[in-house]
Design a protein around this motif. Structure first.
Motif, PDB file in Angstrom:
ATOM      1  N   PHE A  47       0.818  -1.216   0.000  1.00  0.00           N
ATOM      2  CA  PHE A  47       0.000   0.000   0.000  1.00  0.00           C
ATOM      3  C   PHE A  47       0.853   1.269   0.000  1.00  0.00           C
ATOM      4  N   GLY A  48       2.161   1.098  -0.157  1.00  0.00           N
ATOM      5  CA  GLY A  48       3.038   2.254  -0.216  1.00  0.00           C
ATOM      6  C   GLY A  48       3.444   2.820   1.117  1.00  0.00           C
ATOM      7  N   LEU A  49       3.351   2.035   2.184  1.00  0.00           N
ATOM      8  CA  LEU A  49       3.703   2.524   3.514  1.00  0.00           C
ATOM      9  C   LEU A  49       5.162   2.226   3.844  1.00  0.00           C
ATOM     10  N   PRO A  50       5.921   3.223   4.275  1.00  0.00           N
ATOM     11  CA  PRO A  50       7.226   2.922   4.875  1.00  0.00           C
ATOM     12  C   PRO A  50       6.987   2.199   6.201  1.00  0.00           C
ATOM     13  N   ILE A  51       7.911   1.348   6.596  1.00  0.00           N
ATOM     14  CA  ILE A  51       7.662   0.499   7.762  1.00  0.00           C
ATOM     15  C   ILE A  51       8.795   0.577   8.787  1.00  0.00           C
ATOM     16  N   ILE A  52       8.413   0.298  10.024  1.00  0.00           N
ATOM     17  CA  ILE A  52       9.349   0.268  11.150  1.00  0.00           C
ATOM     18  C   ILE A  52       9.153  -1.055  11.868  1.00  0.00           C
ATOM     19  N   PHE A  53      10.245  -1.666  12.327  1.00  0.00           N
ATOM     20  CA  PHE A  53      10.138  -2.923  13.065  1.00  0.00           C
ATOM     21  C   PHE A  53      11.320  -3.085  14.005  1.00  0.00           C
ATOM     22  N   GLY A  54      11.243  -4.088  14.849  1.00  0.00           N
ATOM     23  CA  GLY A  54      12.278  -4.347  15.843  1.00  0.00           C
ATOM     24  C   GLY A  54      13.534  -4.961  15.258  1.00  0.00           C
ATOM     25  N   PRO A  55      14.473  -5.387  16.118  1.00  0.00           N
ATOM     26  CA  PRO A  55      15.810  -5.782  15.658  1.00  0.00           C
ATOM     27  C   PRO A  55      15.924  -7.168  15.030  1.00  0.00           C
ATOM     28  N   LYS A  56      14.955  -8.042  15.240  1.00  0.00           N
ATOM     29  CA  LYS A  56      15.100  -9.417  14.743  1.00  0.00           C
ATOM     30  C   LYS A  56      14.392  -9.577  13.398  1.00  0.00           C
ATOM     31  N   TYR A  57      15.131  -9.290  12.350  1.00  0.00           N
ATOM     32  CA  TYR A  57      14.582  -9.362  11.000  1.00  0.00           C
ATOM     33  C   TYR A  57      15.514 -10.106  10.036  1.00  0.00           C
ATOM     34  N   ASP A  58      16.608 -10.684  10.558  1.00  0.00           N
ATOM     35  CA  ASP A  58      17.654 -11.244   9.706  1.00  0.00           C
ATOM     36  C   ASP A  58      17.196 -12.435   8.870  1.00  0.00           C
ATOM     37  N   LYS A  59      16.094 -13.081   9.242  1.00  0.00           N
ATOM     38  CA  LYS A  59      15.601 -14.230   8.476  1.00  0.00           C
ATOM     39  C   LYS A  59      14.705 -13.821   7.308  1.00  0.00           C
TER      40      LYS A  59
END
Length: 419
Positions: free
Chosen positions: A348-360
């Motif tokens: 939908f064109g949204l920039p996103i923010i998330f926590g530190p565990k995304y390496d997978k």
């Protein structure tokens, strides 16, 4: 090793049974498998061929859904059987209209695998992303039933690629063809002698593009937001919510839509406490508006809830449609096992923010590299990321284009599978 595997499956079943006396998910897991074969045999005609789709949970179902729907669109007479391992998938999709039956997968024992395969008579089996069950895979191999892994992703740290992983490599040898998300996965499979691999990409891109093109409209959300701007926070956990509550305090002019991953009463109450008196549950909002009697002064849902800056979504199934109403998205799970679905928001064109565990998650790395995602660990970092995104309107096009350019996995998979 096979003896240890079998023992491990039985111990796992026993542990879940014990937990079922005081844990709702474990109870659903256990009760859903009671008399499971009677359920299957009452719904499925074993003299007819079926395509068996298996999913670990709801996220994997959404990944494989485009393949199911494309098969049914092209081959109207094909019959589908779906199994889930997790209650979070089964309980939401147990009435899925395109399947002859939706069931919990019986635990992976030799006897269960043989009886299950006989009961559904599959012409092929399609597993999405992961879940590798020895006895089911071996039974399919023995009966020369094609087995496909779609949207597969492999990492060097997995047991398949260790010197002591020979038993688990035997499981992979039962697979007819692997459709993987990236070249790294292809190279890892090649390194253990598996060349029946194609880099097809991730079917989730096809699914989220379809959803973004024709999203379900939710007028109540529009009423809640009114003339404000919203951040949609999807699949959040307590660690996420603590940070988001501080962000909300810093941005009282924004609307916060929180869709927690777990919607038990204790969790919902904890969110309400974090956001103090500024929040309302979706069920209450819906009830208030349905009971609203218009007045001569033109009372509307928007004025009724003008004091609520945070909306808690206390149901399952709305999240993929909620992102259309946001300007920024926060994706939960990054302080636990790993982040949840980022692509629904980005489509939908949204920039996103998330926590530190995304390496997978390859897409998370990609999105960070092109500047439409940020990983945070503290409330200060969250506020900084939020401030950067809320002033940058150019990111929307970049985000949606990333998803559009990754489409096509479903078509590639179906081109290679023979019906």
């Amino acid at each position: 090793m096979l003896l240890l595997y079998t023992l491990g499956i039985r111990i796992y079943g026993l542990i879940i049974w014990i937990f079922s006396f005081f844990n709702e998910k474990a109870q659903l897991f256990t009760n859903g498998r009671k008399n499971i074969f009677e359920q299957i045999e009452s719904k499925i005609n074993p003299t007819e061929k079926h395509i068996w789709f298996h999913f670990a949970s709801l996220g994997e179902f959404e990944q494989g859904r485009t393949v199911i729907e494309k098969i049914k669109a092209i081959h109207l007479n094909k019959k589908i059987v779906i199994t889930f391992f997790s209650p979070s998938g089964y309980e939401i999709r147990k009435s899925y209209a395109l399947a002859e039956g939706v069931f919990y997968l019986p635990l992976d024992t030799k006897r269960n695998a043989k009886r299950f395969v006989k009961a559904i008579n599959p012409e092929m089996a399609i597993f999405t992303k992961y879940e590798f069950w020895y006895f089911y895979f071996d039974e399919l191999r023995k009966q020369n039933i094609p087995l496909y892994i779609i949207s597969g992703i492999f990492r060097e740290k997995q047991i398949f690629f260790k010197w002591y992983g020979s038993f688990y490599r035997r499981i992979l040898n039962c697979v007819t063809y692997f459709f993987v998300q990236n070249e790294e996965s292809e190279k890892l499979l090649n390194s253990i002698g598996l060349n029946n691999v194609a880099v097809s990409g991730d079917t989730r891109f096809d699914r989220v593009c379809e959803n973004a093109q024709e999203p379900k409209q939710i007028p109540l959300i529009e009423d809640f937001i009114g003339n404000s701007t919203a951040i949609v926070c999807g699949s959040t956990w307590p660690d996420d919510e603590k940070l988001l509550a501080k962000l909300a305090q810093q941005n009282p002019d924004w609307k916060f839509i929180i869709a927690p991953h777990e919607i038990d009463e204790n969790h919902l109450e904890s969110i309400e406490n974090l956001f103090s008196g500024s929040c309302i549950r979706f069920s209450k909002l819906k009830s208030q508006i349905s009971n609203l009697i218009p007045t001569a002064h033109g009372t509307s849902p928007s004025t009724l809830n003008s004091q609520s800056s945070t909306l808690i979504i206390d149901n399952i199934g709305m999240l993929s449609s909620l992102y259309q109403y946001g300007k920024i998205a926060y994706i939960g799970g990054g302080f636990g096992a790993g982040i949840h679905n980022t692509l629904e928001a980005v489509a939908f064109g949204l920039p996103i923010i998330f926590g530190p565990k995304y390496d997978k998650f390859q897409e998370a790395k990609d999105l960070i590299s092109i500047g439409v995602a940020k990983s945070i660990t503290t409330d200060a970092e969250l506020i900084s990321a939020f401030d950067g995104f809320k002033e940058n309107d150019l990111l929307s096009t970049k985000a949606s284009e990333y998803v559009k350019n990754k489409k096509g996995a479903t078509e590639m998979i179906l081109d290679k599978i023979s019906f």
